[in-house]
Design an enzyme around this catalytic site. Structure first.
Site, short mmCIF file in Angstrom:
data_model
loop_
_atom_site.label_atom_id
_atom_site.label_comp_id
_atom_site.label_asym_id
_atom_site.label_seq_id
_atom_site.Cartn_x
_atom_site.Cartn_y
_atom_site.Cartn_z
N SER A 25 -2.12 -1.69 3.87
CA SER A 25 -1.13 -3.04 4.04
C SER A 25 -0.68 -3.08 5.17
O SER A 25 -1.51 -3.16 6.21
CB SER A 25 -0.23 -3.16 2.69
OG SER A 25 0.37 -4.32 2.76
N HIS A 62 -3.89 -4.69 -5.26
CA HIS A 62 -3.31 -4.33 -3.79
C HIS A 62 -3.32 -2.93 -3.50
O HIS A 62 -3.67 -2.53 -2.49
CB HIS A 62 -2.03 -5.18 -3.49
CG HIS A 62 -1.84 -4.96 -2.14
ND1 HIS A 62 -2.41 -5.38 -1.09
CD2 HIS A 62 -0.66 -4.59 -1.69
CE1 HIS A 62 -1.77 -4.99 0.20
NE2 HIS A 62 -0.54 -4.47 -0.16
#
Length: 282
Positions: free
Chosen positions: A103, A255
């Site tokens: 991320s 994610h």
């Protein structure tokens, strides 16, 4: 997970950086793990035990997260965080590393590869952030209001750790008390919110396409098919802008790929490093 060979704080750039070093008895390859926004080394807890059987592994808490310093005077820009990673690598005596970033950590990996390409043998981007703009001027201006950090705290409390975890994992059944506390614990003191207020001011926008196209470092992009935080189309765009990259998409994954699919991440990293010719047999 086995205990780190050693861990501790290293003073860098005017703040303390916490890291854990898992030293392999024979491998010459070193992986440096960078976590995402509002996270810490905890997010790699399932991946590190797999990686450390084959590589030297360093996992650090990017300031102001985890156990690292939370000084309101530190500059929390990607550029300075990248410089912090570079300086820690140099202090630990690393001449070449493989950077792994999840991320926001992926964006810092790209900054390091851009500013210090000789340090980075290859980069692994796990659902890396990309193409985000800087905070809007009115939000930056508001951050100077006294006690603004309490608004930041209230905002995060309202969203809730459990709800945030539901947003980042595909299979909600994996969310348990250990996971909840692991992601919650760094946010039990107010210092983190003061530092996050400073980060609102300091964080520049993500690297533009023109800069990404100048990166020659081999890059492996691993994405969750159902990523709702950094959607797959960002990964596809990064794959086009990075001239020496490969994109792998994991099905039934969100994610938080280091937590959700650690075995697959290990397999793809191993294959990528072997293909790049950097993993030496002993």
């Amino acid at each position: 997970m086995e205990k780190a060979t050693f861990s501790g704080m290293e003073p860098i750039n005017g703040t303390d950086v916490y890291y854990e070093y898992y030293k392999h008895e024979s491998s010459r390859d070193t992986l440096v793990l960078l976590h995402g926004f509002l996270s810490s080394t905890f997010s790699y807890r399932r991946l590190i035990p797999l990686l450390q059987t084959e590589f030297n592994v360093v996992s650090l808490d990017l300031p102001p997260f985890g156990k690292s310093g939370k000084s309101p005077k530190f500059v929390y820009s990607y550029k300075n965080l990248a410089d912090t990673v570079i300086r820690l690598s140099e202090k630990l005596g690393f001449e070449k590393v493989t950077l792994v970033g999840h991320s926001m950590g992926g964006q810092i990996v790209l900054n390091v590869a851009h500013s210090k390409p000789d340090l980075v043998d290859q980069a692994v981007l796990l659902c890396s952030s990309g193409y985000m703009k800087r905070m809007k001027p009115h939000i930056i201006f508001s951050s100077y209001i006294p006690f603004f950090h309490l608004y930041v705290k209230l905002y995060l409390q309202r969203s809730g750790v459990k709800q945030n975890l539901k947003n980042v994992v595909y299979d909600h059944s994996m969310i348990n008390d250990e996971m909840l506390y692991g992601y919650l614990s760094p946010f039990l003191e107010d210092d983190i919110f003061r530092a996050l207020t400073r980060m609102i001011r300091d964080r520049e926008g993500d690297m533009p396409s023109a800069a990404l196209k100048r990166i020659e470092t081999p890059c492996l992009l691993i994405w969750g098919e159902h990523d709702r935080v950094v959607p797959l189309h960002i990964g596809k765009r990064l794959n086009k802008d990075l001239k020496n990259s490969k994109l792998v998409v994991l099905k039934d994954t969100g994610h938080l790929v280091p937590e959700e699919r650690p075995e697959d991440v290990l397999q793809h990293i191993r294959s990528f490093m072997e293909t790049a010719g950097v993993q030496e047999s002993v």
